[in-house]
Design a protein around this motif. Structure first.
Motif, PDB file in Angstrom:
ATOM      1  N   ALA A  13       0.833  -1.203   0.000  1.00 10.10           N
ATOM      2  CA  ALA A  13       0.000   0.000   0.000  1.00 10.10           C
ATOM      3  C   ALA A  13       0.864   1.248   0.000  1.00 10.10           C
ATOM      4  CB  ALA A  13      -0.939  -0.005   1.203  1.00 10.10           C
ATOM      5  N   LEU A  14       0.448   2.254  -0.795  1.00 11.00           N
ATOM      6  CA  LEU A  14       1.137   3.534  -0.858  1.00 11.00           C
ATOM      7  C   LEU A  14       0.472   4.526   0.070  1.00 11.00           C
ATOM      8  CD1 LEU A  14       1.696   3.916  -4.706  1.00 11.00           C
ATOM      9  CD2 LEU A  14       3.490   3.815  -2.977  1.00 11.00           C
ATOM     10  N   GLU A  15       1.283   5.450   0.587  1.00 12.57           N
ATOM     11  CA  GLU A  15       0.747   6.521   1.405  1.00 12.57           C
ATOM     12  C   GLU A  15       0.383   7.692   0.503  1.00 12.57           C
ATOM     13  OE1 GLU A  15       3.580   7.546   4.357  1.00 12.57           O
ATOM     14  OE2 GLU A  15       3.839   5.494   5.083  1.00 12.57           O
ATOM     15  N   ALA A  16      -0.660   8.366   0.841  1.00  8.78           N
ATOM     16  CA  ALA A  16      -1.054   9.535   0.051  1.00  8.78           C
ATOM     17  C   ALA A  16      -0.008  10.636   0.175  1.00  8.78           C
ATOM     18  CB  ALA A  16      -2.422  10.030   0.508  1.00  8.78           C
ATOM     19  N   ALA A  17       0.551  10.784   1.368  1.00 11.48           N
ATOM     20  CA  ALA A  17       1.608  11.777   1.567  1.00 11.48           C
ATOM     21  C   ALA A  17       2.920  11.233   1.015  1.00 11.48           C
ATOM     22  CB  ALA A  17       1.744  12.084   3.058  1.00 11.48           C
ATOM     23  N   GLN A  18       3.776  12.147   0.598  1.00 11.16           N
ATOM     24  CA  GLN A  18       5.067  11.750   0.029  1.00 11.16           C
ATOM     25  C   GLN A  18       5.958  11.173   1.127  1.00 11.16           C
ATOM     26  OE1 GLN A  18       5.777  11.684  -3.034  1.00 11.16           O
ATOM     27  NE2 GLN A  18       7.922  12.082  -3.468  1.00 11.16           N
ATOM     28  N   PRO A  19       6.320   9.882   1.045  1.00 10.23           N
ATOM     29  CA  PRO A  19       7.190   9.285   2.075  1.00 10.23           C
ATOM     30  C   PRO A  19       8.658   9.605   1.812  1.00 10.23           C
ATOM     31  CG  PRO A  19       6.605   7.640   0.444  1.00 10.23           C
ATOM     32  CD  PRO A  19       5.893   8.906   0.024  1.00 10.23           C
ATOM     33  N   GLU A  20       9.499   9.313   2.819  1.00 14.62           N
ATOM     34  CA  GLU A  20      10.934   9.532   2.647  1.00 14.62           C
ATOM     35  C   GLU A  20      11.531   8.504   1.696  1.00 14.62           C
ATOM     36  OE1 GLU A  20      12.931   9.569   6.350  1.00 14.62           O
ATOM     37  OE2 GLU A  20      11.750  11.213   7.197  1.00 14.62           O
ATOM     38  N   TYR A  21      10.995   7.326   1.675  1.00 14.65           N
ATOM     39  CA  TYR A  21      11.479   6.282   0.784  1.00 14.65           C
ATOM     40  C   TYR A  21      10.349   5.320   0.471  1.00 14.65           C
ATOM     41  CZ  TYR A  21      11.970   4.021   5.366  1.00 14.65           C
ATOM     42  OH  TYR A  21      11.725   3.535   6.631  1.00 14.65           O
ATOM     43  N   LEU A  22      10.485   4.615  -0.642  1.00 13.87           N
ATOM     44  CA  LEU A  22       9.539   3.591  -1.045  1.00 13.87           C
ATOM     45  C   LEU A  22      10.116   2.229  -0.679  1.00 13.87           C
ATOM     46  CD1 LEU A  22       8.545   4.799  -4.638  1.00 13.87           C
ATOM     47  CD2 LEU A  22       7.264   5.130  -2.509  1.00 13.87           C
ATOM     48  N   VAL A  23       9.301   1.403  -0.033  1.00 12.11           N
ATOM     49  CA  VAL A  23       9.724   0.039   0.264  1.00 12.11           C
ATOM     50  C   VAL A  23       9.392  -0.822  -0.951  1.00 12.11           C
ATOM     51  CG1 VAL A  23       9.496  -1.939   1.781  1.00 12.11           C
ATOM     52  CG2 VAL A  23       9.290   0.377   2.717  1.00 12.11           C
ATOM     53  N   LEU A  24      10.428  -1.423  -1.545  1.00  8.79           N
ATOM     54  CA  LEU A  24      10.248  -2.220  -2.751  1.00  8.79           C
ATOM     55  C   LEU A  24      10.118  -3.703  -2.419  1.00  8.79           C
ATOM     56  CD1 LEU A  24      12.877  -0.403  -5.005  1.00  8.79           C
ATOM     57  CD2 LEU A  24      10.433   0.093  -4.733  1.00  8.79           C
ATOM     58  N   ILE A  25      10.980  -4.232  -1.538  1.00  3.33           N
ATOM     59  CA  ILE A  25      10.896  -5.624  -1.085  1.00  3.33           C
ATOM     60  C   ILE A  25      11.162  -5.613   0.416  1.00  3.33           C
ATOM     61  CG2 ILE A  25      11.754  -7.983  -1.354  1.00  3.33           C
ATOM     62  CD1 ILE A  25      12.892  -7.205  -4.059  1.00  3.33           C
ATOM     63  N   PRO A  26      10.260  -6.175   1.210  1.00  3.23           N
ATOM     64  CA  PRO A  26      10.448  -6.133   2.676  1.00  3.23           C
ATOM     65  C   PRO A  26      11.514  -7.128   3.147  1.00  3.23           C
ATOM     66  CG  PRO A  26       8.501  -7.384   2.149  1.00  3.23           C
ATOM     67  CD  PRO A  26       9.002  -6.840   0.835  1.00  3.23           C
ATOM     68  N   GLU A  27      12.114  -6.783   4.272  1.00  3.47           N
ATOM     69  CA  GLU A  27      13.117  -7.667   4.875  1.00  3.47           C
ATOM     70  C   GLU A  27      12.438  -8.840   5.571  1.00  3.47           C
ATOM     71  OE1 GLU A  27      16.842  -6.337   7.251  1.00  3.47           O
ATOM     72  OE2 GLU A  27      15.340  -6.866   8.756  1.00  3.47           O
ATOM     73  N   GLY A  28      13.156  -9.969   5.554  1.00  7.63           N
ATOM     74  CA  GLY A  28      12.692 -11.131   6.303  1.00  7.63           C
ATOM     75  C   GLY A  28      11.729 -12.003   5.524  1.00  7.63           C
ATOM     76  N   ILE A  29      10.952 -12.801   6.254  1.00  5.13           N
ATOM     77  CA  ILE A  29      10.023 -13.767   5.659  1.00  5.13           C
ATOM     78  C   ILE A  29       8.650 -13.115   5.474  1.00  5.13           C
ATOM     79  CG2 ILE A  29       8.822 -15.957   6.049  1.00  5.13           C
ATOM     80  CD1 ILE A  29      11.288 -16.901   7.593  1.00  5.13           C
ATOM     81  N   PHE A  30       8.064 -13.289   4.295  1.00  6.55           N
ATOM     82  CA  PHE A  30       6.734 -12.744   4.031  1.00  6.55           C
ATOM     83  C   PHE A  30       5.987 -13.656   3.056  1.00  6.55           C
ATOM     84  CE2 PHE A  30       9.741 -10.885   1.097  1.00  6.55           C
ATOM     85  CZ  PHE A  30       9.107 -10.820  -0.123  1.00  6.55           C
ATOM     86  N   HIS A  31       4.647 -13.501   3.009  1.00  2.26           N
ATOM     87  CA  HIS A  31       3.778 -14.277   2.124  1.00  2.26           C
ATOM     88  C   HIS A  31       2.841 -13.322   1.388  1.00  2.26           C
ATOM     89  CE1 HIS A  31       4.967 -17.326   5.125  1.00  2.26           C
ATOM     90  NE2 HIS A  31       4.748 -18.225   4.166  1.00  2.26           N
ATOM     91  N   GLY A  32       2.204 -13.879   0.375  1.00  4.54           N
ATOM     92  CA  GLY A  32       1.166 -13.126  -0.298  1.00  4.54           C
ATOM     93  C   GLY A  32      -0.139 -13.194   0.464  1.00  4.54           C
ATOM     94  N   ILE A  33      -1.062 -12.265   0.117  1.00  8.59           N
ATOM     95  CA  ILE A  33      -2.358 -12.233   0.797  1.00  8.59           C
ATOM     96  C   ILE A  33      -3.113 -13.536   0.577  1.00  8.59           C
ATOM     97  CG2 ILE A  33      -4.598 -11.026   0.837  1.00  8.59           C
ATOM     98  CD1 ILE A  33      -3.113  -8.484   0.122  1.00  8.59           C
ATOM     99  N   ASP A  34      -2.925 -14.122  -0.588  1.00  9.31           N
ATOM    100  CA  ASP A  34      -3.631 -15.357  -0.900  1.00  9.31           C
ATOM    101  C   ASP A  34      -2.869 -16.596  -0.455  1.00  9.31           C
ATOM    102  OD1 ASP A  34      -1.582 -15.230  -2.647  1.00  9.31           O
ATOM    103  OD2 ASP A  34      -2.763 -15.559  -4.466  1.00  9.31           O
ATOM    104  N   GLY A  35      -1.791 -16.424   0.305  1.00 12.01           N
ATOM    105  CA  GLY A  35      -1.042 -17.556   0.825  1.00 12.01           C
ATOM    106  C   GLY A  35       0.162 -17.957  -0.012  1.00 12.01           C
TER     107      GLY A  35
END
Length: 364
Positions: A13-35
């Motif tokens: 999800a993007l923030e409406a306000a301009q962030p300091e940086y964009l997160v492209l790939i998160p650190e650590g272990i992650f999954h998709g919403i659909d598993g």
């Protein structure tokens, strides 16, 4: 063994306000919403791999495009336009510990900024490669999307994205390798036609020469060419740090050269005198006889002294001439010591009854 990589797309999800940086790939272990992923236990981005991904992205000569709905991937097949929503600036990628692969230098087009501000576009979707263990390997594309679920792209498009990445990476590696070979040819002064094997052979020779000159083994036990250069510098410093020469032990070059010239002249003069004496003795003792022979050897004294000396020393003395000359010398000496008296004069003195001494004393 060939390494098998898989492609996936996910959304953040993007923030409406301009962030300091964009997160492209998160650190650590992650999954998709659909598993997802279904072909790996999970996705995992380690800090070490994240740093490597960032280093590769910052070496790009062009900025990475952010498109709409991954249109860039589709355009490769359909040829349809894929307008940019924004740009991720080369050199602006960074790995933030605890966050992941990010971009701190990015810009949106006015149109995309309006979409984000009005919440018409809400999600940022990166496409990345991962192995069968789920370890993230590379970042391929980034897009604005309104499909929050993961892996919504058809498998064929993801496979095409992976194939395109490998093709570009292979071309880049080939180009880099050819540039490296060209620089090595220039450094080693080899012809353009020199092959990689020729370059390796020349490098092996250079390595051996460096080791012999400096005592440093190149590219072994942690050593490299810079270590060899440093070793050569230390040898030079050690040589220059030796104590200053003692002036009393040295003379100016002009004095040295003059002394050498004088010693050489004295040696030549002594050799000439020795040869002349030998020549005169040979003429006297009968080893050299005859006008032509004497003239020949005399002419050879200056041009070929060694030959004359060897020839004269090998000639035998003529005994008869030596004896005759000795007798003549003795007769001459006797003549000087005891003057000869005329036999007639002695007979006259005898008839007169006077001696030679009386005649010389009182007169005839």
């Amino acid at each position: 063994m060939k390494k098998t990589l898989l492609a996936a797309a996910c959304s953040f999800a993007l923030e409406a306000a301009q962030p300091e940086y964009l997160v492209l790939i998160p650190e650590g272990i992650f999954h998709g919403i659909d598993g997802r992923p279904f072909d790996a236990p999970h996705w995992n981005l380690t800090p070490e791999r994240g740093e490597q991904i960032v280093a590769a992205l910052n070496q790009r000569s062009i900025d990475m495009v952010i498109d709409y709905e991954h249109a860039t991937l589709e355009a490769q097949k359909t040829g349809e336009p894929a307008p940019a929503a924004g740009w991720l600036k080369s050199g602006g990628f960074q790995y933030i510990e605890g966050v992941g692969v990010c971009s701190a230098k990015f810009e949106w087009t006015d149109k995309a900024a309006g979409f984000i501000g009005s919440r018409e576009y809400k999600y940022l979707s990166p496409v990345f490669l991962y192995n069968k263990a789920g370890e993230v390997q590379h970042l391929l594309h980034v897009a604005l999307t309104n499909t929050p679920n993961l892996d919504q792209l058809p498998e064929a498009r993801l496979a095409a994205a992976a194939q395109d990445f490998f093709a570009q990476n292979s071309q880049q590696q080939d180009s880099t390798m050819e540039e490296l070979l060209e620089r090595l040819r220039w450094m080693l002064n080899l012809p353009i036609s020199a092959t990689a094997e020729d370059i390796i052979a020349e490098l092996n020779k250079l390595t051996a020469q460096i080791q012999e000159a400096t005592g440093t083994t190149v590219a072994a036990n942690g050593q490299n060419l810079f270590d060899a250069i440093a070793a050569a510098g230390q040898l030079k410093v050690a040589a220059n740090s030796q104590s200053a020469p003692d002036p009393t032990q040295f003379v100016p070059m002009a004095v040295y050269q003059e002394a050498i010239a004088q010693a050489s002249k004295a040696s030549n003069d002594a050799q000439t005198k020795e040869l002349n004496d030998l020549f005169e003795a040979a003429c006297a003792d009968g080893r050299l006889t005859g006008t032509a022979t004497i003239a020949y050897y005399k002419g050879q004294i200056e041009t070929n002294p060694a030959f004359v000396k060897a020839q004269i020393e090998s000639l035998p003395k003529i005994a008869a001439l030596t004896q005759q000359q000795t007798s003549q010398v003795n007769l001459a000496e006797n003549h000087q010591q005891t003057p000869a008296v005329d036999d007639v004069q002695n007979e006259v003195f005898g008839l007169l009854g006077v001696s030679k001494e009386d005649a010389e004393k009182y007169g005839a």
